[in-house]
Design a protein around this motif. Sequence first.
Motif, mmCIF file in Angstrom:
data_model
loop_
_atom_site.group_PDB
_atom_site.id
_atom_site.type_symbol
_atom_site.label_atom_id
_atom_site.label_comp_id
_atom_site.label_asym_id
_atom_site.label_seq_id
_atom_site.Cartn_x
_atom_site.Cartn_y
_atom_site.Cartn_z
ATOM 1 N N UNK A 8 0.822 -1.220 0.000
ATOM 2 C CA UNK A 8 0.000 0.000 0.000
ATOM 3 C C UNK A 8 0.855 1.270 0.000
ATOM 4 N N UNK A 9 2.159 1.132 0.159
ATOM 5 C CA UNK A 9 3.047 2.309 0.223
ATOM 6 C C UNK A 9 3.430 2.795 -1.180
ATOM 7 N N UNK A 10 3.755 4.082 -1.293
ATOM 8 C CA UNK A 10 4.278 4.611 -2.559
ATOM 9 C C UNK A 10 5.800 4.449 -2.604
ATOM 10 N N UNK A 11 6.420 4.637 -1.432
ATOM 11 C CA UNK A 11 7.876 4.512 -1.330
ATOM 12 C C UNK A 11 8.200 3.603 -0.156
ATOM 13 N N UNK A 12 9.177 2.737 -0.364
ATOM 14 C CA UNK A 12 9.619 1.832 0.699
ATOM 15 C C UNK A 12 11.143 1.858 0.718
ATOM 16 N N UNK A 13 11.708 2.159 1.888
ATOM 17 C CA UNK A 13 13.167 2.143 2.006
ATOM 18 C C UNK A 13 13.569 0.838 2.686
ATOM 19 N N UNK A 14 14.509 0.119 2.094
ATOM 20 C CA UNK A 14 14.959 -1.162 2.653
ATOM 21 C C UNK A 14 16.436 -1.050 3.019
ATOM 22 N N UNK A 15 16.741 -1.272 4.283
ATOM 23 C CA UNK A 15 18.131 -1.186 4.736
ATOM 24 C C UNK A 15 18.712 -2.586 4.891
ATOM 25 N N UNK A 16 19.784 -2.856 4.121
ATOM 26 C CA UNK A 16 20.442 -4.162 4.183
ATOM 27 C C UNK A 16 21.687 -4.063 5.056
ATOM 28 N N UNK A 17 21.743 -4.861 6.101
ATOM 29 C CA UNK A 17 22.920 -4.889 6.961
ATOM 30 C C UNK A 17 23.959 -5.863 6.409
ATOM 31 N N UNK A 18 25.178 -5.761 6.914
ATOM 32 C CA UNK A 18 26.235 -6.702 6.554
ATOM 33 C C UNK A 18 27.171 -6.836 7.725
ATOM 34 N N UNK A 19 28.193 -7.644 7.606
ATOM 35 C CA UNK A 19 29.125 -7.905 8.711
ATOM 36 C C UNK A 19 28.332 -8.421 9.917
ATOM 37 N N UNK A 20 28.690 -7.964 11.101
ATOM 38 C CA UNK A 20 28.018 -8.494 12.296
ATOM 39 C C UNK A 20 26.781 -7.694 12.671
ATOM 40 N N UNK A 21 26.498 -6.644 11.929
ATOM 41 C CA UNK A 21 25.304 -5.862 12.238
ATOM 42 C C UNK A 21 25.503 -4.386 12.001
ATOM 43 N N UNK A 22 24.601 -3.599 12.556
ATOM 44 C CA UNK A 22 24.557 -2.167 12.304
ATOM 45 C C UNK A 22 24.495 -1.454 13.657
ATOM 46 N N UNK A 23 25.158 -0.335 13.778
ATOM 47 C CA UNK A 23 25.097 0.473 15.010
ATOM 48 C C UNK A 23 23.628 0.731 15.370
ATOM 49 N N UNK A 24 23.264 0.338 16.578
ATOM 50 C CA UNK A 24 21.854 0.375 17.009
ATOM 51 C C UNK A 24 21.233 1.772 16.866
ATOM 52 N N UNK A 25 22.056 2.813 17.048
ATOM 53 C CA UNK A 25 21.486 4.158 17.070
ATOM 54 C C UNK A 25 20.890 4.579 15.736
ATOM 55 N N UNK A 26 21.498 4.128 14.642
ATOM 56 C CA UNK A 26 20.953 4.540 13.341
ATOM 57 C C UNK A 26 19.702 3.717 13.023
ATOM 58 N N UNK A 27 19.660 2.492 13.531
ATOM 59 C CA UNK A 27 18.444 1.676 13.346
ATOM 60 C C UNK A 27 17.283 2.379 14.055
#
Length: 232
Positions: free
Chosen positions: A105-124
């Motif tokens: 139902x969305x017009x735009x969808x942003x998908x964030x792909x992580x790599x390595x052991x993960x992503x800094x929690x603060x930006x998530x």
Amino acid sequence: MRFHVLTLFPEMIDEAVTKSITGRAVTSGFIKVNTVNIRDHSACKHKKTDDYPYGGGAGMLMTAQPIYDAYMAIKEQIGTKKPRTIYLTPQGKLFDQKVATSLAAEDDLILLCGHYEGVDERVIEEITTDQISIGDYVLTGGELAALVVIDAVTRLLPGVLGNAESIEAESLSGFLLEQPQYTRPRSWQGKDVPEILLSGDHAKIIAWQKNEAIKRTKARRPDLYEKWKNLQ
Ligand code: ADE
């Protein structure tokens, strides 16, 4: 519908979405897939995107800055205040047809792909609205999961499947798995197509198909069968 994929491996996404039904959906303009290389947004001169985790532990983490800047660039471009932004992670909500329908139902969808052991929690915390897992296993990165989401959502968009009936039939049967299906030849390796499918009796065929779908669901996915039964 536009998918914006934040990734360190844009070619993985670009290569896959140009094939098959998603490929056709791109060419006919039903979807747009905008891959954004997170590395291009790194403020550091070596274009670094990862660093050691505070507190120690194995592996590297993706740092907040390049991801945030890549996200802000997309946000500015689409002009939406708080675009639906999904982090693909095994810790997320399990992806299913219902989630796919809500995303469609969305017009735009942003998908964030992580790599390595993960992503800094603060930006998530800062940018995501949802976290999605495609199953209880760990992939090396979120790209394959993002592709699963793109594929499942795209086929739900009006016009993409040509034959609108195929979605209709699925949603009517709710939680049932599909019945077995057959095409030519009538006989193969000594196995014959069930006689009823050749009978031309449409009502009988429909009843047979429904019964096979119920039998199959009960045997293979008792959890789905129970959900379906409760809806009857
Ligand atoms: N990234 C790594 N494993 C994943 C999974 N199972 N689902 C979504 N994203 C992932």
